[in-house]
Design a protein around this motif. Structure first.
Motif, short mmCIF file in Angstrom:
data_model
loop_
_atom_site.label_atom_id
_atom_site.label_comp_id
_atom_site.label_asym_id
_atom_site.label_seq_id
_atom_site.Cartn_x
_atom_site.Cartn_y
_atom_site.Cartn_z
N ALA A 197 0.82 -1.22 0.00
CA ALA A 197 0.00 0.00 0.00
C ALA A 197 0.85 1.26 0.00
O ALA A 197 0.47 2.28 -0.60
CB ALA A 197 -0.93 0.01 1.22
N ALA A 198 2.00 1.22 0.66
CA ALA A 198 2.83 2.42 0.78
C ALA A 198 3.22 3.01 -0.58
O ALA A 198 3.10 4.24 -0.77
CB ALA A 198 4.07 2.11 1.62
N PRO A 199 3.69 2.22 -1.55
CA PRO A 199 4.02 2.81 -2.85
C PRO A 199 2.81 3.44 -3.55
O PRO A 199 2.95 4.45 -4.25
CB PRO A 199 4.56 1.62 -3.66
CG PRO A 199 4.99 0.62 -2.65
CD PRO A 199 4.05 0.80 -1.50
N LEU A 200 1.63 2.86 -3.37
CA LEU A 200 0.43 3.43 -3.96
C LEU A 200 0.15 4.81 -3.38
O LEU A 200 -0.22 5.75 -4.09
CB LEU A 200 -0.77 2.51 -3.72
CG LEU A 200 -0.74 1.12 -4.37
CD1 LEU A 200 -1.98 0.33 -4.00
CD2 LEU A 200 -0.62 1.23 -5.88
N MET A 201 0.31 4.93 -2.05
CA MET A 201 0.06 6.22 -1.40
C MET A 201 1.09 7.26 -1.82
O MET A 201 0.78 8.44 -1.97
CB MET A 201 0.06 6.04 0.12
CG MET A 201 -1.09 5.18 0.62
SD MET A 201 -1.12 5.09 2.43
CE MET A 201 -2.32 3.77 2.66
#
Length: 339
Positions: A197-201
């Protein structure tokens, strides 16, 4: 004047707390309140309050009630004239801009999604909770605190966008700092979902500060904390238990010695402010972000003050057109996160 529907049969003390909160809101918030429930019972409770006839309060009859013991999915399907479902229909049909319920959380969420519908572009609505921090001012937003136990990375990215909009548009935070709740600040820490999720955010137009830890929830160095509903609900319940324990220990310590009693008498205003900052009833309920119209879910044990403040949150969310903004900004921001 905005109209807010209240599920008058939902909470642990219904309809006493709901009626009390509706009267407080009608007197102080400039709203009309529709109390939805079994009319004879609701009216009998209203009659206990002098002057209620002069207030913009209306009763809409609903013959059924969803209890805390009911299976959420079964009750939503079978109890078609429940106070919860009738209140949601008032929002869908435009008779109210939002509804408030202290009832069965799962049933409220299922009802809102089924009756009001979900904003286009939202995979799953998220329940946002307000948490106090050591920094005075707007509370911190944590989501999801119970609507979705299992979440995909794309869903967490959507929660980040919805929480940022809520913090900015409703709580007045100029440039909300968004953090992803994990077990360490380093990118490689966490489970598969948080690491994905972190790269998406980071790819979104957000003030994303990376991973945050549980202790950061109260530290004031982040404005929006994103997590799945399982972790968020545990954090919420642990926080409620901790607040109760702190209040109990504080009262016990102050009452145990003469010096403690004298100290309390000299610092009564400060202790009153302390209790108020920790009191969940001051923050009102949590908005279910991503549904059409407004849906506010509050604690089952809510008192009249909590119901009043939940109506306030509903009013502010409607005035800020929060879910319309979510639809607009998701269309622009979350293409990378998928559905």
């Amino acid at each position: 004047m905005l109209t807010i529907a209240v599920d008058a049969m939902g909470g642990d003390h219904a309809p006493k707390s709901e009626v009390d909160g509706a009267i407080r809101a009608a007197r102080s918030l400039g709203v009309k309140v529709i109390l939805v429930g079994q009319e004879p019972i609701v009216r009998q409770e209203l009659e206990q309050h002098e002057g209620y006839r002069d207030l913009p309060i209306e009763i809409v009859h609903a013959s059924e009630r969803i209890t805390m013991e009911d299976s959420a999915a079964r009750a939503v399907r079978s109890k078609r004239d429940s106070s919860m479902r009738v209140a949601a229909r008032l929002v869908r049909d435009g008779a109210a801009v939002g509804f408030v319920s202290a009832g069965n959380t799962g049933a409220v969420m299922a009802t809102a999604k089924m009756v009001q519908g979900v904003v286009p572009g939202v995979a799953r609505p998220a329940l946002a909770g307000a948490f106090p921090t050591v920094v005075k001012g707007a509370p911190e937003v944590v989501l999801d605190v119970g609507a979705n136990v299992d979440c995909s990375p794309a869903m967490l990215a959507q929660f980040a966008v919805m929480g940022e909009i809520y913090s900015r548009m409703i709580l007045g935070t100029a440039k909300p700092r968004v953090g992803l709740l994990s077990i360490g600040e380093e990118d490689h820490k966490g489970n598969e979902v948080t690491r994905s999720a972190a790269p998406l955010m980071r790819g979104l137009n957000l003030n994303f500060i990376g991973n945050v830890e549980g202790r950061d929830i109260y530290g004031g160095n982040v404005d929006v904390v994103v997590c799945d509903g399982f972790i968020g609900n545990v954090a919420l319940k642990v926080s409620e238990g901790l607040v109760d324990m702190v209040k109990h220990l504080l009262r016990e310590s102050l009452a145990s010695t003469i010096s403690g009693k004298i100290g309390y008498a000299l610092s009564k205003t400060a202790f009153s402010d302390f209790r108020k900052r920790l009191d969940y009833s001051e923050y009102g309920g949590g908005p279910l972000l991503g549904v059409r119209g407004v849906c506010i879910i509050t604690h089952g044990r809510s008192n009249g003050n909590a119901i009043k403040n939940s109506i306030r949150v509903a009013k502010e969310s409607a005035e800020g057109k929060i879910n319309q903004r979510i639809e607009e900004e998701l269309r622009c921001k979350v293409t990378e996160a998928g559905d």
